[in-house]
Enzyme design. Structure first.
Site, PDB file in Angstrom:
ATOM      1  N   GLN A   6      -5.072  -1.465   9.380  1.00  0.00           N
ATOM      2  CA  GLN A   6      -4.952  -2.807   8.814  1.00  0.00           C
ATOM      3  C   GLN A   6      -5.572  -3.845   9.757  1.00  0.00           C
ATOM      4  O   GLN A   6      -5.289  -3.857  10.956  1.00  0.00           O
ATOM      5  CB  GLN A   6      -3.464  -3.125   8.557  1.00  0.00           C
ATOM      6  CG  GLN A   6      -3.199  -4.417   7.816  1.00  0.00           C
ATOM      7  CD  GLN A   6      -3.698  -4.426   6.379  1.00  0.00           C
ATOM      8  OE1 GLN A   6      -3.775  -3.396   5.723  1.00  0.00           O
ATOM      9  NE2 GLN A   6      -4.066  -5.595   5.903  1.00  0.00           N
ATOM     10  N   ASP A  22     -11.587   2.683   3.745  1.00  0.00           N
ATOM     11  CA  ASP A  22     -12.003   1.270   3.666  1.00  0.00           C
ATOM     12  C   ASP A  22     -13.525   1.142   3.539  1.00  0.00           C
ATOM     13  O   ASP A  22     -14.031   0.085   3.155  1.00  0.00           O
ATOM     14  CB  ASP A  22     -11.603   0.542   4.961  1.00  0.00           C
ATOM     15  CG  ASP A  22     -10.354  -0.313   4.799  1.00  0.00           C
ATOM     16  OD1 ASP A  22     -10.126  -0.811   3.686  1.00  0.00           O
ATOM     17  OD2 ASP A  22      -9.634  -0.487   5.801  1.00  0.00           O
ATOM     18  N   LYS A  31       0.841  -1.195   0.000  1.00  0.00           N
ATOM     19  CA  LYS A  31       0.000   0.000   0.000  1.00  0.00           C
ATOM     20  C   LYS A  31       0.880   1.252   0.000  1.00  0.00           C
ATOM     21  O   LYS A  31       0.605   2.207  -0.721  1.00  0.00           O
ATOM     22  CB  LYS A  31      -0.927   0.007   1.229  1.00  0.00           C
ATOM     23  CG  LYS A  31      -2.122  -0.921   1.049  1.00  0.00           C
ATOM     24  CD  LYS A  31      -2.874  -1.177   2.333  1.00  0.00           C
ATOM     25  CE  LYS A  31      -3.947  -2.239   2.104  1.00  0.00           C
ATOM     26  NZ  LYS A  31      -4.495  -2.813   3.333  1.00  0.00           N
TER      27      LYS A  31
HETATM   28  N1  GUN Z   1      -6.906  -6.799   5.840  1.00  0.00           N
HETATM   29  C1  GUN Z   1      -7.133  -7.542   4.737  1.00  0.00           C
HETATM   30  N2  GUN Z   1      -7.819  -6.833   3.814  1.00  0.00           N
HETATM   31  C2  GUN Z   1      -8.048  -5.626   4.358  1.00  0.00           C
HETATM   32  C3  GUN Z   1      -8.716  -4.450   3.904  1.00  0.00           C
HETATM   33  O1  GUN Z   1      -9.255  -4.371   2.802  1.00  0.00           O
HETATM   34  N3  GUN Z   1      -8.710  -3.393   4.770  1.00  0.00           N
HETATM   35  C4  GUN Z   1      -8.134  -3.452   5.999  1.00  0.00           C
HETATM   36  N4  GUN Z   1      -8.199  -2.383   6.764  1.00  0.00           N
HETATM   37  N5  GUN Z   1      -7.516  -4.529   6.451  1.00  0.00           N
HETATM   38  C5  GUN Z   1      -7.476  -5.604   5.630  1.00  0.00           C
END
Ligand code: GUN
Length: 296
Positions: free
Chosen positions: A98, A121, A54
């Site tokens: 996350q 998100d 990311k």
């Molecule tokens: N962990 C796995 N996929 C995601 C996601 O799309 N967002 C977040 N915040 N954590 C994750």
């Protein structure tokens, strides 16, 4: 029939290029740089890889990336204090915590502390409610990516029968809401659905997000249907590690009109849509027009 393969990798590269062009314009014309803060608590190896990717993608499109890595022993109060600080920071337009969080932290409480306008998100309860009532919101990245690919392939989705297999808060439910928003007739099925094959066979659009390797086979696919495979399952076959989706690709590709592969389908779209959401959040925060084609 052999299905058209929907190339998510190429599609995602195109989305990132559109985001990058918009970011350049924002910087040149308005002196604004969109910023994304990512918070990682603990040392989960998979999460570390996601967060690294990311960060790299954020920097690549010209955005500011703020990474906060906290020890697994971080208290809820400390984490909430960091979120408050990011909520108040005008350089931060998007915040992502996350998941999964270490077990002693309450994920719902933490996610709902994020300012909804910065919740890239789309997990905050306000954004869930806004999406459910057809109002402007932040939309979860994976379903948004699926929607973009479906709109690109079909043009209008109006009146099509869509079946979403899977009822998670992250994919299945928001996907169903988005398809409904585009005037599909939507069915949500799941692992307990009676006669799943018959339900799936009605679908013009079949989205598999159930988390079971190769559960959707060719016999369950209507000829000519569009199949979107959200699954990412690590399995062992013939003594080798392999990545497969929730769809049995070989059999489904013989029947479908179009299909996303795993890997290289939905996966790359998730980060591309995270960047698109950060750009959208930045435009909204500054009272500017939203990027076209990058929102729901
Ligand atoms: N962990 C796995 N996929 C995601 C996601 O799309 N967002 C977040 N915040 N954590 C994750």
């Amino acid at each position: 029939m052999t299905a058209k393969v929907i190339d998510g990798k190429a599609f995602a590269a195109n989305v990132r290029a559109q985001v990058a062009a918009h970011v350049t314009k924002l910087k040149d014309e308005k002196g604004i740089q969109p910023g994304l803060a990512v918070v990682l608590v603990g040392e989960d190896p998979a999460s570390q890889v996601y967060v690294r990717n990311k960060h790299a993608s954020t920097v690549e499109v010209g955005m500011a990336s703020f990474e906060h890595r906290l020890p697994a022993t971080t208290s809820e109060a400390e984490l909430l204090a960091l979120i408050d600080q990011l909520n108040a920071d005008p350089k931060v337009h998007g915040i992502l915590v996350q998941l999964p969080l270490p077990a002693h932290l309450n994920s719902e409480l933490v996610i709902n502390r994020i300012e909804p306008a910065k919740d890239v998100d789309g997990f905050h309860i306000s954004n869930v409610g806004l999406l459910g009532t057809g109002q402007k919101s932040m939309v979860p990245c994976t379903p948004l990516g699926c929607l973009m690919m479906l709109r690109d392939h079909h043009g209008s989705l109006s009146g099509l029968n869509a079946v979403v297999v899977g009822r998670s808060n992250i994919v299945g439910k928001p996907m169903a809401q988005l398809l409904l928003g585009d005037s599909c007739t939507v069915t949500i099925a799941h692992s307990r659905t009676k006669d799943l094959a018959e339900v799936c066979k009605r679908a013009d659009i079949l989205v598999a997000a159930v988390g079971r390797p190769e559960m959707i086979t060719g016999e369950m696919v209507r000829p000519g249907a569009t199949v979107i495979d959200v699954g990412i399952n690590r399995i062992e076959r013939d003594g080798k590690a392999k990545l497969v989706g929730d769809v049995h690709y070989e059999s489904a590709a013989k029947v479908a009109g179009a299909i996303t592969p795993v890997p290289g389908g939905v996966g790359p779209m998730t980060i591309a849509c995270l960047l698109a959401n950060t750009l959208t959040a930045c435009c909204r925060a500054n009272g500017l027009e939203e990027p076209k084609g990058l929102t729901a």
